[in-house]
Scaffold this active site. Structure first.
Site, PDB file in Angstrom:
ATOM      1  N   GLY A 634       0.666  -1.139  -0.034  1.00  0.00           N
ATOM      2  CA  GLY A 634      -0.049   0.047   0.055  1.00  0.00           C
ATOM      3  C   GLY A 634       0.729   1.206   0.009  1.00  0.00           C
ATOM      4  CG  PHE A 638       3.419   7.875   7.030  1.00  0.00           C
ATOM      5  CD1 PHE A 638       3.657   8.762   8.030  1.00  0.00           C
ATOM      6  CD2 PHE A 638       4.151   6.756   7.101  1.00  0.00           C
ATOM      7  CE1 PHE A 638       4.728   8.513   8.945  1.00  0.00           C
ATOM      8  CE2 PHE A 638       5.403   6.367   7.789  1.00  0.00           C
ATOM      9  CZ  PHE A 638       5.336   7.602   8.926  1.00  0.00           C
ATOM     10  CG  ASP A 754      -7.034  10.418   4.409  1.00  0.00           C
ATOM     11  OD1 ASP A 754      -7.970  11.000   3.816  1.00  0.00           O
ATOM     12  OD2 ASP A 754      -6.163   9.934   4.084  1.00  0.00           O
TER      13      ASP A 754
END
Length: 956
Positions: A634, A638, A754
């Protein structure tokens, strides 16, 4: 004399004129053997005075659908038109017509009068099927009277199933009445019927009569409409005996006829019928009924040729008085005469005739060949036995697979179809598991979980394709059959039952997800939960490891566990002291933002072992755990995420801070210290971190089932089992609880910023955990195209419009994002769908709002949910909760505490048979058809000011 006239459509006002009569008491009502007359939506029996027939409610013939008595204009017609039953669920809904004889012929009549019962002023289009075959498309749009369909059908079994279903238009099927009438042997035995077809009536006329006819004049209760166009009506008072004909035309029809007034050199009788479409030659049946009217006729006085569409004469007819003096009835049948959109019938007298031609009755039927193969006979028999054993007969009538499958069945595309999956989770089943399941040899999935089934697991050894078996949360007993070990199972869930004895060794294998928890009668002392090969799974038993070793092992394990618990308690005390000291300082800081300047800038880098629950790893350890960062699973704001396995075997997900981040080392360690103190079962656990040189990484627990998005509509979805409604509600509650903890259980409180379906991960037991909380300070602005590049952070489609405009971040911003996730869970659709041409409908909030405002909730639901007969009251409540969450203004949204409470109540009601009328403090509802189900209002009631362009309701 020329043609009498042109008929455009089978006139069905006859039904109304015949049936429009007051009803009388049902006591002493005459009954015709084999007749079934169902008034759909009625609540009691009654007898029609015009026919003397008993009409019954439909509650004993179906358990699907909803009754409605708000049918406008029904008083103009018959009593059976004043009520109807409609079927809002998308799956096939069926009636069961019992008592039929295999291979015998029956008439099935069904009637429709929309009457604007749903106040939508739109006549739906849908389909009906007899057993496995589509019989008709129902579209009564534009008609000012009821629309009646009659079919002649040969029964295949001791019952006929009549099913209604929809196509992609999402229309809601409905029906006003349904009737079954048996024919005597030989009736309508034309070759198309013998081949297994169904005959549908297009026209049936009483050519010389002055009234419409049906039962008791017609022993079969066929409807004969009087001929109202030009022509001379002739009749006789003498009796006409039609009993010599299997078609048994009514004597009242045969005693009257249409005929030219006189016989002349150009005399003929001509009729033109407009067919609804062109029918190929083998598919249309014409029946012409004749009987002599004059008692003075001779064997040659009324002889004439019959031709169709002006072709060469095809047959000669000569009705006459037979030797016994009775009038003779005759019928001429024509099966297929070419493909025409109109049919002209011409009767031309022979030169020797002294009387003009006549015609007593006309019947035109067209045939639909049943070319589809019914479901595999063995599977059909097994399903019938299963339905009888589990009392599912009414709710799941019809062919299991055709023309559309039963809601709880999935079928293969083979010919004939085979049944490959059965999902009967949460069906309130309370009997033993039928042995008939073992006959479904193509079955790959069998889910009977969350019921009240009793008894033992039957022998399923013949299910050689079975991969998934769910029997959890029942009351099953006995031992676990060893035969299950011979099946290619990858999932076997047996938890929370009453099983006893040893676990078969054949079930202890690495490729089987096995759960036996909650069965105290399992006597070998081991707990089976999760994959057998996992570190926490059961050990593979050796041949000499008998029961004598169980007790010493238990003692040793208990000692070890006790030591670990003591150590954890000691660490917990130390952690609590550290937390209390730091909290005194932190309480002086602002706590209403998400990780904003809440840590002292002089804090030193974290040393390994000083932060409870977080382990410091070297870069070499991280590199080894990820095998050189080989497997990327993924990415996000970040940075990239890699799969890893620590030296102790634990699987982890490692988030590596992107090199382009402007995050300083000091700020990174401050954030990690805060994150390491956050613990909740619905938050992804931070296990450790790496801070070495330019490398800054976070080490999280690995959740094997991936993200919620992947299960809903992500590309890997095809490889995953679909989520049922119960599981989706559990996932929603799990995520809501984690988010509520961030808002109210942390000091300082944390706003996620988020929330999205891709940031909600699933354990191997489908427990949902929120990920990436508290990382807004660590993210790299603009690294992903889906992220807003300004100071506002979040993902397009989930972003709070109020936050986007004002930059004022609040907890209600997370509530908005969570509302979008709820809509994803219900619809399995992304928040922004660029593939949709209509820009207004690309945004999931606009699309759902528009659908709910029309009362059309089925349109937005994932078909996976619709196929399981969901509790629609619960679905409505969750949808309305989601729409409250995505209100444009934060003050109109509920808190996460409110959301958690309402989801818990929804789950409670979904698992029971009760109703669910109180919602978010008895708030008013904007979307539900028929108005609010609650009363009063609350601070969460839906407002009228939906002015923000991102969520403004628009017409679809």
């Amino acid at each position: 004399m020329g043609y009498f006239g042109k008929v455009q459509v089978f006139s069905l006002a006859v039904l109304c004129s015949i049936l429009a009569a007051k009803t009388v008491s049902a006591q002493g009502a005459p009954l015709q053997e084999g007749f079934i007359s169902i008034d759909c939506g009625a609540t009691s029996n009654y007898v029609e005075s015009a026919t003397g027939l008993l009409w019954v409610p439909d509650s004993n013939h179906t358990s699907a659908g909803v009754n409605s008595a708000e049918v406008t204009g029904a008083t103009t017609f018959s009593a059976s038109m004043s009520t109807l039953r409609y079927f809002p669920k998308p799956q096939k809904s069926c009636y069961l017509l019992p008592g039929t004889t295999p291979n015998a012929s029956y008439m099935v009549r069904h009637t429709y009068w929309y009457g604007n019962y749903d106040k939508l002023n739109r006549v739906p289009t849908f389909y009906v099927a007899l057993d496995a075959a589509k019989a008709a498309e129902i579209n009564s749009s534009g008609l000012s009277e009821p629309y009646v369909y009659e079919h002649v059908y040969k029964a295949k079994r001791n019952s006929i199933t009549f099913c209604l279903y929809r196509d992609a238009t999402n229309s809601t099927p409905f029906i006003n009445s349904l009737e079954l009438r048996p024919f005597q042997t030989g009736a309508y035995e034309q070759n198309v019927l013998k081949l297994g077809g169904v005959l549908s009536v297009l026209y049936r006329f009483n050519m010389g009569g002055s009234r419409d006819l049906r039962f008791p004049d017609d022993v079969y209760d066929r409807i004969w409409t009087r001929w109202t166009l030009d022509g001379v009506k002739v009749e006789t008072l003498s009796p006409v005996d039609p009993n010599n004909l299997p078609l048994m035309p009514p004597s009242a029809v045969m005693k009257t006829a249409s005929s030219p007034a006189v016989l002349g050199p150009e005399t003929y009788l001509g009729l033109i019928f407009t067919l609804l479409s062109a029918y190929p030659s083998p598919d249309t049946v014409l029946n012409l009924y004749f009987a002599e009217i004059s008692t003075n006729s001779s064997a040659t006085s009324r002889a004439f040729n019959i031709s169709l569409n002006a072709n060469t004469p095809v047959v000669t007819e000569n009705p006459y008085i037979d030797a016994g003096g009775a009038l003779k009835a005759d019928v001429k049948s024509f099966i297929g005469w070419g493909a025409y959109t109109t049919l002209g019938i011409t009767l031309t007298p022979l030169p020797t005739a002294t009387d003009p031609p006549l015609l007593n009755g006309v019947e035109i039927l067209f045939s639909k060949r049943l070319s589809v193969d019914a479901t595999d006979a063995t599977d059909v028999l097994a399903i019938e036995q299963i339905k009888d054993a589990l009392n599912l007969t009414l709710s799941s009538a019809g062919d299991p697979c055709l023309p559309v499958p039963i809601a709880w069945i999935t079928c293969s595309s083979a010919s004939p179809p085979r049944i490959i999956t059965i999902r009967l989770s949460n069906y309130n089943l309370s009997r033993q598991i039928p042995t008939a399941f073992a006959s479904l040899s193509a079955l790959t999935l069998l889910w009977l979980d969350n019921n009240a089934l009793t008894g033992v697991i039957p022998d399923l050894s013949k299910l050689t394709s079975l991969k998934s078996l769910h029997l959890e949360n029942n009351a099953l007993s006995g031992t676990i059959p060893t035969s299950l070990g011979s099946l290619p199972l990858t999932e076997l869930f047996l938890q929370n039952n009453k099983f006893v004895g040893m676990v078969p060794t054949s079930l202890i294998r690495t490729n089987l997800l096995l759960d036996l928890s909650g069965n105290p009668g399992i006597t070998d002392g081991r707990v089976y939960s999760g994959p057998s090969a996992s570190p926490s799974g059961p050990p593979t038993p050796s041949a000499d490891n008998g029961g004598s070793k169980s007790k010493p092992n238990t003692t040793i394990i208990a000692g070890i566990v006790g030591g670990i618990v003591g150590a954890l308690l000691l660490i917990g005390c130390v952690a609590a002291i550290i937390w209390i000291r730091r909290n005194k300082i932190g309480s002086k800081l602002k706590s209403n933002t998400s990780l904003k300047s809440s840590h002292a800038p002089s804090h030193k880098p974290i040393e390994s072992g000083l932060v409870p629950g977080a382990q410091r790893y070297s870069y070499a350890e991280i590199t080894a755990a990820t095998n050189g960062f080989k497997k990327k699973i993924g990415s996000g704001g970040f940075g990239p995420v890699h799969y890893g396995r620590l030296s102790n075997g634990q699987e982890v997900a490692i988030k590596a801070l992107d090199d382009s981040s402007q995050q300083g080392a000091q700020e990174f360690t401050n954030e990690v210290e805060l994150l390491s103190r956050i613990h909740h079962r619905n938050l992804v656990k931070l296990l450790g971190y790496c801070e070495e040189g330019n490398h800054r990484m976070l080490v999280y627990e690995f959740l094997p089932k991936g993200t919620v998005q992947e299960h809903l509509y992500g590309s890997p979805r095809a490889a995953r089992e679909p989520l049922d409604l119960k599981l989706r509600l559990d996932i929603a509650l799990n995520a809501a609880q984690g988010l509520e903890y961030l808002h109210n259980g942390c000091n300082p409180n944390i706003i996620h910023r988020d929330i999205k379906s891709n940031n909600i991960l699933l354990t191997d037991k489908y427990v949902a955990k929120v990920a990436d909380f508290g990382l807004s300070k660590l993210g790299v602005p603009g690294v992903a195209a889906t992220h807003v590049v300004t100071d506002v952070k979040g993902t397009i489609g989930y972003l709070d419009p109020e936050y986007y405009v004002s930059n004022a971040l609040t907890e209600k911003s997370d509530v908005f994002s969570f509302g979008v996730v709820l809509l994803e869970i219900l619809s399995a659709r992304p928040p922004i769908d660029q593939s949709i041409p209509n820009q207004d409908n690309r945004n999931i909030c606009n699309w759902v709002r528009a659908s709910l405002q029309t009362g059309n909730i089925d349109y937005i639901l994932d078909p996976v949910i619709l196929r399981e007969h969901p509790n629609m009251n619960v679905v409505w409540k969750v949808a309305e909760l989601a729409m409250l969450c995505v209100e444009p203004k934060g003050k109109h949204r509920p808190s996460m505490q409110d959301v958690v409470r309402e989801l818990r109540e929804a789950i409670s009601v979904n698992g029971s048979s009760g109703t669910y009328d109180n919602f978010v403090g008895n708030s008013t509802y904007q979307f539900r058809p028929g108005g609010a189900s609650g009363s009063g209002s609350s601070k969460h009631s839906l407002p009228n000011d939906s002015n923000n362009s991102m969520v403004k309701p628009r017409a679809r």
